[in-house]
Scaffold this motif. Structure first.
Motif, PDB file in Angstrom:
ATOM      1  N   UNK A  59      58.818  57.500  62.315  1.00 54.84           N
ATOM      2  CA  UNK A  59      58.001  57.676  61.115  1.00 54.84           C
ATOM      3  C   UNK A  59      56.537  57.532  61.497  1.00 54.84           C
ATOM      4  N   UNK A  60      55.695  58.389  60.941  1.00 57.43           N
ATOM      5  CA  UNK A  60      54.251  58.251  61.128  1.00 57.43           C
ATOM      6  C   UNK A  60      53.606  58.069  59.759  1.00 57.43           C
ATOM      7  N   UNK A  61      52.574  57.247  59.727  1.00 54.85           N
ATOM      8  CA  UNK A  61      51.877  56.950  58.478  1.00 54.85           C
ATOM      9  C   UNK A  61      50.379  57.041  58.720  1.00 54.85           C
ATOM     10  N   UNK A  62      49.659  57.313  57.644  1.00 53.04           N
ATOM     11  CA  UNK A  62      48.197  57.365  57.730  1.00 53.04           C
ATOM     12  C   UNK A  62      47.604  56.768  56.467  1.00 53.04           C
ATOM     13  N   UNK A  63      46.747  55.759  56.677  1.00 54.20           N
ATOM     14  CA  UNK A  63      45.982  55.192  55.562  1.00 54.20           C
ATOM     15  C   UNK A  63      44.858  56.151  55.192  1.00 54.20           C
ATOM     16  N   UNK A  64      44.325  56.018  53.998  1.00 50.56           N
ATOM     17  CA  UNK A  64      43.255  56.909  53.533  1.00 50.56           C
ATOM     18  C   UNK A  64      42.001  56.815  54.396  1.00 50.56           C
ATOM     19  N   UNK A  65      41.792  55.673  55.090  1.00 52.58           N
ATOM     20  CA  UNK A  65      40.615  55.536  55.961  1.00 52.58           C
ATOM     21  C   UNK A  65      40.869  56.082  57.362  1.00 52.58           C
ATOM     22  N   UNK A  66      42.046  56.683  57.608  1.00 57.89           N
ATOM     23  CA  UNK A  66      42.360  57.302  58.888  1.00 57.89           C
ATOM     24  C   UNK A  66      43.179  56.443  59.835  1.00 57.89           C
ATOM     25  N   UNK A  67      43.364  55.174  59.539  1.00 61.00           N
ATOM     26  CA  UNK A  67      44.184  54.307  60.394  1.00 61.00           C
ATOM     27  C   UNK A  67      45.612  54.839  60.401  1.00 61.00           C
TER      28      UNK A  67
END
Length: 121
Positions: free
Chosen positions: A87-95
């Motif tokens: 699984x890959x995830x991305x926070x709104x700030x790009x992290x």
């Protein structure tokens, strides 16, 4: 003589659950007495975070899905009562966060999960 079929694991429900915006679909895949072990920078292999049962798992998933981030199921392999997925995830700030999980199933439900995750710092 007929054959009995065992309940299968719904990989599309896994995808919908991971990529959705609430924890409900993903939570429905776990058995009532499921256990999750989480290994990461903060909870290392000798002392992993362990969640017991749907209530503790629900609390974790509700927290994760309350965050401003997206989730994507990258790969999923099923072999009998064993499932592995990335699984890959991305926070709104790009992290970014990457997670690898190994599942054990019983009657088509997740009973054990070991998750190893890493994120940008």
């Amino acid at each position: 003589m007929g054959t009995m079929s065992r309940p299968g694991f719904d990989t599309e429900a896994l995808r919908r659950g991971i990529e959705g915006t609430t924890a409900a679909t993903l939570l429905s895949l776990y058995a009532d007495d499921a256990e999750i072990r989480v290994v990461d920078r903060n909870t290392q292999p000798s002392n992993p975070k362990v969640l017991h049962g749907r209530d503790e798992i629900s609390a974790m998933l509700e927290d994760v899905y309350s965050r401003d981030m997206t989730h994507k199921l990258e790969q999923c392999l099923v072999d009998g009562d064993q499932v592995a997925f990335s699984e890959s995830c991305r926070y709104s700030d790009g992290v970014r966060v990457l997670s690898e999980s190994m599942l054990t199933l019983k009657d088509g439900k997740i009973v054990e999960q070991t998750m190893i995750q890493a994120w940008d710092e």
